[in-house]
Design a protein around this motif. Sequence first.
Motif, PDB file in Angstrom:
ATOM      1  N   VAL A 200       0.843  -1.197   0.000  1.00 30.96           N
ATOM      2  CA  VAL A 200       0.000   0.000   0.000  1.00 30.96           C
ATOM      3  C   VAL A 200       0.873   1.241   0.000  1.00 30.96           C
ATOM      4  CG1 VAL A 200      -1.851  -1.197   1.210  1.00 30.96           C
ATOM      5  CG2 VAL A 200      -0.176   0.088   2.526  1.00 30.96           C
ATOM      6  N   ARG A 201       0.279   2.337  -0.500  1.00 30.89           N
ATOM      7  CA  ARG A 201       0.956   3.624  -0.525  1.00 30.89           C
ATOM      8  C   ARG A 201       0.367   4.534   0.541  1.00 30.89           C
ATOM      9  NH1 ARG A 201       5.514   3.413  -2.971  1.00 30.89           N
ATOM     10  NH2 ARG A 201       5.400   5.667  -3.385  1.00 30.89           N
ATOM     11  N   LYS A 202       1.153   5.486   0.988  1.00 32.36           N
ATOM     12  CA  LYS A 202       0.664   6.442   1.975  1.00 32.36           C
ATOM     13  C   LYS A 202      -0.521   7.206   1.400  1.00 32.36           C
ATOM     14  CE  LYS A 202       2.174  10.285   4.903  1.00 32.36           C
ATOM     15  NZ  LYS A 202       3.325  11.134   5.318  1.00 32.36           N
ATOM     16  N   GLY A 203      -1.627   7.276   2.148  1.00 31.26           N
ATOM     17  CA  GLY A 203      -2.828   7.977   1.707  1.00 31.26           C
ATOM     18  C   GLY A 203      -3.815   7.117   0.939  1.00 31.26           C
TER      19      GLY A 203
ATOM     20  N   SER B  59      -4.132   4.684   4.591  1.00 30.66           N
ATOM     21  CA  SER B  59      -2.844   4.290   5.175  1.00 30.66           C
ATOM     22  C   SER B  59      -2.004   5.532   5.476  1.00 30.66           C
ATOM     23  CB  SER B  59      -2.083   3.382   4.219  1.00 30.66           C
ATOM     24  OG  SER B  59      -0.806   3.067   4.748  1.00 30.66           O
ATOM     25  N   PRO B  60      -1.479   5.640   6.685  1.00 31.56           N
ATOM     26  CA  PRO B  60      -0.615   6.780   7.019  1.00 31.56           C
ATOM     27  C   PRO B  60       0.839   6.580   6.580  1.00 31.56           C
ATOM     28  CG  PRO B  60      -0.947   5.425   8.957  1.00 31.56           C
ATOM     29  CD  PRO B  60      -1.752   4.793   7.853  1.00 31.56           C
ATOM     30  N   ILE B  61       1.169   5.379   6.086  1.00 35.65           N
ATOM     31  CA  ILE B  61       2.560   5.078   5.711  1.00 35.65           C
ATOM     32  C   ILE B  61       2.592   4.228   4.439  1.00 35.65           C
ATOM     33  CG2 ILE B  61       3.452   5.150   8.067  1.00 35.65           C
ATOM     34  CD1 ILE B  61       3.288   2.085   8.130  1.00 35.65           C
TER      35      ILE B  61
ATOM     36  N   THR C  55      -3.508  -4.113   9.981  1.00 33.69           N
ATOM     37  CA  THR C  55      -2.209  -3.567  10.390  1.00 33.69           C
ATOM     38  C   THR C  55      -1.343  -3.421   9.147  1.00 33.69           C
ATOM     39  OG1 THR C  55      -1.398  -5.800  10.912  1.00 33.69           O
ATOM     40  CG2 THR C  55      -2.217  -4.461  12.741  1.00 33.69           C
ATOM     41  N   VAL C  56      -0.616  -2.313   9.081  1.00 37.62           N
ATOM     42  CA  VAL C  56       0.286  -2.030   7.960  1.00 37.62           C
ATOM     43  C   VAL C  56       1.670  -1.773   8.535  1.00 37.62           C
ATOM     44  CG1 VAL C  56       0.805  -0.488   6.027  1.00 37.62           C
ATOM     45  CG2 VAL C  56      -1.582  -1.053   6.577  1.00 37.62           C
ATOM     46  N   GLU C  57       2.688  -2.425   7.947  1.00 39.58           N
ATOM     47  CA  GLU C  57       4.052  -2.259   8.437  1.00 39.58           C
ATOM     48  C   GLU C  57       4.965  -1.771   7.324  1.00 39.58           C
ATOM     49  OE1 GLU C  57       5.478  -5.743  10.379  1.00 39.58           O
ATOM     50  OE2 GLU C  57       3.724  -5.942  11.686  1.00 39.58           O
TER      51      GLU C  57
END
Length: 347
Positions: free
Chosen positions: A88-91, A158-160, A189-191
């Motif tokens: 995923v990309r930020k935003g 996603s914030p990151i 959850t995103v890491e």
Amino acid sequence: MKKNVRQFFIMSSVVMSMFVMMACGSSTETSEDAGEEKVLVKTERVALQQVEQRDQFTGNVEPFEKAYISPATPSRVSRIYKEVGDVVRKGELLVQMDASNYRQAKAQLEILEREFTRLDTLYKVGSVSQQQLDQISTELEVARTAFENLQENTQLRSPIHGVVTGRFFENGEMFSGSPVVDNRAAILTVEQIHPVKVTVNVSEQYFPRVDKDLNISLALDVYPGKTFDGSVHLKHPTIDPVTRTFTVELQFPNRDQVIRPGMFGRVTLGFGEVERVVAPDLAVLRQQGTSERFVFVVENGIAVRKTVRVGRRIGNAYEIISGIADGEEVVTAGHSRLLDGTSVRFE
């Protein structure tokens, strides 16, 4: 009578001869014993060398950042757009929550915006008072804040940059603050795994030497013989008074994503070179039943036992941090018969 005197003199001579022989024998044995007191040893002189200061630490690989995707209030999950393993990309939009309240707030905001525009026009021509305009302006600001909050908690983004590592709900389920992941409620959850980080606790003696230029490498059990270079991301500013250590966060580039969070690693930190005494490993002995190390130094033909503090092993030698000085002569063979103060002779 003469015969008795003659026998007396003969016996006296025999006794005197025996005493002389015993005295000579005793003298010989004493001389031999004195010679055996000097223990035969081999020695070598220690010298100063430039020694690289390195230390190794163990730790688990962690994501550089981790985000828990969830709304601030309970709501129904309308649609989850990502699965575990998706990048995923930020935003990027990840989850759509029930939008009923969001649509209602949006409509109310649009009404107030139109009303504010109308009253602003009337205020400019003197048809409404400043108080009326201020009142509608305040209502508009409150409605806009509520709308933005609902928007943020309805469309979860996603914030990151990262990868989805956990999915805990399905479409249509009610989010009520559980399940809890790492003490946090989450739908996903995103890491961020490029880069990754390893956190280590370093002895306070190295505090002045930890900076951005530190030489750092990471070895992982899953990749034998391979190392990864890293750098200091964050040096904590305080020392733990109990452990006498401070925390350092290290980051490692992971563009190919071969390093994964949860892997066990060994981190080596290089703190530069210092001049140290280096002694042969054969000279350094361990006190049985303890971790104490010592050497025998020869001073004027006498073996002197000295306790030493040992650093790194360098081939067939040890770095000596303290205990002996440059140029001292240490025993490398013949220790078995040595005590502190034993006389020695050289092979």
